[in-house]
Design an enzyme around this catalytic site. Structure first.
Site, PDB file in Angstrom:
ATOM      1  N   HIS A  17      -1.029   6.650  -9.580  1.00 34.50           N
ATOM      2  CA  HIS A  17      -2.157   7.069 -10.406  1.00 34.50           C
ATOM      3  C   HIS A  17      -2.587   8.471 -10.032  1.00 34.50           C
ATOM      4  CE1 HIS A  17      -5.911   6.300  -7.769  1.00 34.50           C
ATOM      5  NE2 HIS A  17      -4.865   6.352  -6.971  1.00 34.50           N
ATOM      6  N   CYS A  36      -6.676  14.136  -4.818  1.00 34.78           N
ATOM      7  CA  CYS A  36      -6.333  12.927  -5.578  1.00 34.78           C
ATOM      8  C   CYS A  36      -6.211  13.207  -7.071  1.00 34.78           C
ATOM      9  CB  CYS A  36      -7.372  11.838  -5.344  1.00 34.78           C
ATOM     10  SG  CYS A  36      -7.531  11.373  -3.618  1.00 34.78           S
ATOM     11  N   HIS A  42       0.118  10.167  -7.376  1.00 37.85           N
ATOM     12  CA  HIS A  42       0.408   9.672  -6.031  1.00 37.85           C
ATOM     13  C   HIS A  42       0.353   8.150  -6.106  1.00 37.85           C
ATOM     14  CE1 HIS A  42      -4.017   9.783  -6.061  1.00 37.85           C
ATOM     15  NE2 HIS A  42      -3.955   8.774  -5.203  1.00 37.85           N
ATOM     16  N   ASP A  82       2.258  -3.772 -11.505  1.00 34.12           N
ATOM     17  CA  ASP A  82       3.222  -3.522 -10.434  1.00 34.12           C
ATOM     18  C   ASP A  82       4.296  -2.524 -10.860  1.00 34.12           C
ATOM     19  OD1 ASP A  82       4.286  -3.838  -7.866  1.00 34.12           O
ATOM     20  OD2 ASP A  82       5.616  -5.463  -8.493  1.00 34.12           O
ATOM     21  N   HIS A  83       4.494  -1.522 -10.021  1.00 35.15           N
ATOM     22  CA  HIS A  83       5.460  -0.445 -10.245  1.00 35.15           C
ATOM     23  C   HIS A  83       5.214   0.281 -11.565  1.00 35.15           C
ATOM     24  CE1 HIS A  83       7.428  -2.448  -6.900  1.00 35.15           C
ATOM     25  NE2 HIS A  83       7.960  -1.259  -6.648  1.00 35.15           N
ATOM     26  N   GLU A 135      -7.145  -0.448  -1.472  1.00 37.80           N
ATOM     27  CA  GLU A 135      -6.296   0.695  -1.810  1.00 37.80           C
ATOM     28  C   GLU A 135      -5.554   1.193  -0.573  1.00 37.80           C
ATOM     29  OE1 GLU A 135      -7.228   4.338  -4.578  1.00 37.80           O
ATOM     30  OE2 GLU A 135      -8.010   4.722  -2.567  1.00 37.80           O
TER      31      GLU A 135
END
Length: 166
Positions: A17, A36, A42, A82-83, A135
């Site tokens: 994200h 970020c 990242h 996921d992924h 996170e």
């Protein structure tokens, strides 16, 4: 009402994200999110914990069958996240910054939708109690469904403060 218990299942997933709000200018995003906000994104190895609250069924001794809980997490968390690049591949994050707070809200709404959509999962007096998203080892968010907004877009100005740890 019978005996109440809480059950939690943890699952991990990986996703990329970029902290960037469509409601702010590029300069405001950079000032708020710092590194970020990198346009190359990242990633994180997230840990999510879903907690249910409910009556312990007298015949089964369970709040919810853990196999069913695992299936619901697969559908509501892993399949859509996921992924994935959250900002590109998940519609919710096209209008909402992909903060851990918003990720917890997305998981809450999606899990609740799947839980209520499957009659065999919503037979007992079971309710979604908490979603916790980690996170990093140091940063986590817990969401209890309080103040569920009618409108899913962020309307308030972002709070000022220290830059997030991404």
């Amino acid at each position: 009402m019978g005996l109440i218990s809480y059950i939690t299942r943890a699952q991990t997933f990986s996703a990329a994200h970029r902290l960037h709000s469509p409601h702010l200018t590029n300069e405001e995003n950079l000032a708020l999110y710092g590194k970020c906000n990198n346009s190359n994104y990242h990633g994180h190895n997230y840990r999510v914990e879903v907690t249910l609250r409910g009556d312990v069924h007298p015949a089964t001794g369970m709040v919810m069958n853990l196999v069913s809980l695992k299936e619901c997490i697969q559908l509501s968390v892993l399949d859509p996240l996921d992924h994935k690049n959250l900002d590109v591949e998940v519609e919710f994050f096209r209008q909402n910054p992909s903060t851990t707070e918003n990720l917890a809200i997305f998981i809450w709404k999606n899990f609740k939708h799947h839980l209520l959509s499957n009659p065999s999962w919503s037979v007992h007096a079971t309710e979604l109690y908490k979603v916790k998203v980690c996170e990093t080892d140091a940063n986590s968010v817990e969401y209890f469904g309080e103040g569920e907004p009618e409108n899913e877009t962020q309307t308030e100005a972002p709070r000022q403060g220290p830059l997030p740890s991404c």
